[in-house]
Design an enzyme around this catalytic site. Structure first.
Site, mmCIF file in Angstrom:
data_model
loop_
_atom_site.group_PDB
_atom_site.id
_atom_site.type_symbol
_atom_site.label_atom_id
_atom_site.label_comp_id
_atom_site.label_asym_id
_atom_site.label_seq_id
_atom_site.Cartn_x
_atom_site.Cartn_y
_atom_site.Cartn_z
ATOM 1 N N ILE A 228 27.192 15.267 7.916
ATOM 2 C CA ILE A 228 27.167 14.037 7.129
ATOM 3 C C ILE A 228 27.351 14.441 5.664
ATOM 4 O O ILE A 228 27.120 15.591 5.297
ATOM 5 C CB ILE A 228 25.869 13.217 7.336
ATOM 6 N N ASP A 229 27.782 13.497 4.849
ATOM 7 C CA ASP A 229 28.111 13.804 3.463
ATOM 8 C C ASP A 229 26.887 14.256 2.668
ATOM 9 O O ASP A 229 25.747 13.943 3.027
ATOM 10 C CB ASP A 229 28.723 12.584 2.779
ATOM 11 N N ARG A 230 27.147 14.933 1.567
ATOM 12 C CA ARG A 230 26.077 15.474 0.711
ATOM 13 C C ARG A 230 25.061 14.406 0.327
ATOM 14 O O ARG A 230 23.848 14.638 0.371
ATOM 15 C CB ARG A 230 26.680 16.092 -0.548
#
Length: 305
Positions: free
Chosen positions: A138-140
């Site tokens: 998942i994104d930062r």
């Protein structure tokens, strides 16, 4: 290691070899090519030359590009919010601002560094030294549930379930504007943005199938609290899909309205709430829920006032 051959044409005669190769190999810097020349990784007609060598028609140039040196990815004692753990998998609640796996500019303080320490090397190796145990990401600035695989058998099982779109992945988000319908589906292919290669976009010509189902949980006038269920898992899928229908995620500085980010958020308001899959050893369906982070619950409280 990669070997590349060039035969010098008459129109390129009398060119310096470093300048010639910089034109022929635009992905490589001239300083890097000069370094290869000094290390005798570039030869002309089988012999090493200097950077100021002037090419002749029909010269045979051989360039040997060595494999890139991967940095050492080291275990780090970083606290993990563990939702579940056994000998096959580790499910964690990833915090905001934490990158999942190392990449250029982020070789420390990642999920990988943390799980390498926690699991003492017991991680799947299918994705190589940069992504041990990582089967999805998942994104930062997205928070929430992510599963780490401790062995290759677990990794293969989870990867196959991802391929078959059978894993349950439910997200919660706050988006701009009032969604008129209570639920809906965005079925539009996603690929690289045709101009900005750092971004993704709905790309009818070169994109891959992407399907996002959404459902309204609460409405707050200028904003809407929604649940999204992923059928596919493309990069930035929810962010791109919701922006494409006029409802970008609150706090999204990439796909949201430029210069209009209230509430001092750190990135998009998106949380991977629920993760469910068939356990790789038992075959039983298991499901885990990551509680909403404090910033998200506080936003909801403020909106409800």
């Amino acid at each position: 290691m990669k070997q590349i051959n060039f035969e010098v044409l008459s129109e390129d005669a009398d060119s310096r070899i470093d300048r010639y190769l910089a034109q022929q190999m635009p992905d490589q810097s001239r300083s890097f090519l000069q370094k290869l020349i000094r290390e005798e990784q570039i030869t002309v007609n089988g012999r090493p030359v200097k950077a100021n060598y002037r090419l002749q028609p029909e010269d045979q140039v051989l360039v040997i590009v060595p494999d890139p040196q991967l940095p050492d990815i080291l275990p780090e004692n970083i606290p993990l919010d563990i939702l579940y753990e056994d000998s096959d998998v580790l499910v964690i609640n990833k915090p905001k601002g934490m990158v999942v796996h190392p990449a250029a500019g982020h070789y420390t303080n990642t999920v990988v560094n943390a799980v390498m320490y926690h699991c003492q090397g017991n991680l799947s190796g299918i994705n190589g030294v940069m992504r041990p145990g990582i089967v999805h990401r998942i994104d930062r600035d997205t928070t929430g549930a992510i599963v780490i695989c401790k062995n290759d058998q677990a990794h293969q099982s989870l990867a196959q379930q991802l391929k078959e779109h059978s894993i349950t992945r439910s997200y919660q988000a706050i988006v701009w504007n009032n969604l008129k319908e209570d639920e809906g589906t965005v079925d539009r292919p996603i690929g690289r943005h045709p101009v900005d290669r750092k971004k993704m976009a709905v790309n009818e010509k070169n994109g891959k199938t992407a399907v996002t189902h959404y459902r309204v949980l609460e409405r707050f006038g200028s904003f809407t609290y929604i649940e999204c269920r992923l059928e596919t898992g493309r990069t930035h899928q929810i962010r791109v899909h919701m922006a494409s229908i006029g409802h970008p995620l609150l706090g999204d500085e990439v796909y949201g309205p430029s210069g209009k980010q209230p509430f001092r958020l750190q990135g998009q308001c998106l949380h991977a709430m629920t993760l469910g899959f068939l356990h790789p050893s038992t075959g039983e369906y298991v499901e885990f829920e990551a509680p909403l982070p404090e910033y998200f619950t506080q936003l909801l409280k403020n909106f409800r006032k």
